[in-house]
Design an enzyme around this catalytic site. Structure first.
Site, PDB file in Angstrom:
ATOM      1  N   TYR A   1      -0.071  14.591   0.625  1.00 34.51           N
ATOM      2  CA  TYR A   1       0.032  15.688  -0.347  1.00 34.51           C
ATOM      3  C   TYR A   1       1.488  16.005  -0.668  1.00 34.51           C
ATOM      4  CZ  TYR A   1      -0.304  20.121  -2.712  1.00 34.51           C
ATOM      5  OH  TYR A   1      -0.169  21.118  -3.647  1.00 34.51           O
TER       6      TYR A   1
ATOM      7  N   LYS B   1      -1.257  -2.778   5.884  1.00 28.48           N
ATOM      8  CA  LYS B   1      -1.859  -3.212   4.634  1.00 28.48           C
ATOM      9  C   LYS B   1      -0.893  -2.840   3.525  1.00 28.48           C
ATOM     10  CE  LYS B   1      -5.593  -2.642   1.332  1.00 28.48           C
ATOM     11  NZ  LYS B   1      -6.743  -1.852   0.862  1.00 28.48           N
TER      12      LYS B   1
END
Length: 296
Positions: free
Chosen positions: A111, A171
């Site tokens: 956020y 990833k």
């Protein structure tokens, strides 16, 4: 160099949705079993492709429980457990560990933007310290185009030094092959996994560990073939043919909204109508888009 783990082809599995808008556990289990049968080494569930951030934590826990209860080995599962709230990241990860799932894919807290490297390190470090479980293995999830919070090399190095063995992979879904290759070079032993299907092959040739990708929902067998035979000169033509099919399907699924396109293509292939549904704010393809996609 330590052995890379995880290593192989992991499907960033789509999540089917019921008419009530909840995850369809029965259809999802069937899909996971199919992906494994087609050659995937494991299932990276509840990630971006799986619409994880549109599901509540109890929905995520229930889906993971259903997959494990169906007999899919916990060591073949890489659930996403990183959310914006640190305490909820801890709770989701603890739940996975309670089911015997020891490797998770973890977004940074996303956020607040422009956080410092110290802040990012502190967030991951506190998760590890609160869990205090030596079984835990974390695959970092670098997808700055979605999270707007990149995971810099110095943070990766600090985490691996502070918690040896815990941060086992990354990833990299930024779509930049040079960045992935630099990770391989800078982080010996770290499992660098391509987040884009066409980039797995060139990354493997530079020492990468495999992939966690979306188009694997449709081309798992081809990705598995490339992974297993990319260095076999006697099968080079077959590898290139499989790679061409992977690229073509990735391009096809990217013509319109990717998740909706993947679901439309999967529904068409399997006849399972549940794949047409997504949870808002994501929407299915329009009839015109679906028609154009399916005639290709």
């Amino acid at each position: 160099m330590t052995e890379q783990h995880p290593r192989g082809v992991y499907s960033a599995a789509l999540t089917p949705v019921t008419t009530e808008g909840t995850p369809d556990a029965t259809l999802f289990v069937t899909h996971c079993q199919r992906l494994l049968a087609e050659g995937c080494d494991g299932i990276a569930m509840l990630g971006t492709t799986g619409e994880a951030n549109s599901f509540a934590n109890d929905e995520r826990r229930a889906l993971l429980e259903a997959v494990v209860a169906a007999g899919i080995a916990p060591d073949r599962l890489l659930p996403g457990t990183g959310v914006a709230a640190l305490s909820e990241t801890v709770a989701l990860t603890r739940h996975a560990l309670s089911l015997g799932v020891t490797t998770v894919v973890m977004l940074p807290p996303f956020y607040y933007k422009g956080v410092t490297e110290d802040g990012l390190f502190a967030a991951y470090a506190e998760v590890v310290q609160r869990l205090a479980d030596p079984r835990l293995r974390i695959v970092l999830y670098h997808i700055p185009q979605m999270s707007a919070v990149p995971i810099p090399f110095p943070v990766i190095a600090r985490l691996r030094a502070a918690y040896p063995g815990t941060f086992s992979g990354i990833k990299d879904s930024a779509g930049d092959l040079a960045h992935m290759e630099a990770l391989v070079e800078a982080c010996p032993g770290l499992a660098v996994l391509a987040g884009a299907d066409p980039l797995m092959l060139p990354l493997l040739r530079k020492g990468g560990a495999g992939c966690i990708t979306a188009t694997s929902n449709l081309v798992a067998a081809d990705l598995a073939f490339v992974f297993r035979h990319f260095s076999d000169l006697n099968r080079a033509a077959e590898v290139e043919a499989a790679q061409a099919r992977i690229v073509a399907m990735r391009n096809r699924a990217s013509r319109f909204a990717q998740m909706a396109s993947l679901k439309a293509l999967l529904a068409d292939r399997t006849g399972e109508e549940g794949w047409h549904r997504l949870r808002p704010p994501l929407l299915p393809l329009s009839e015109a888009e679906r028609g154009a996609l399916l005639v290709e």
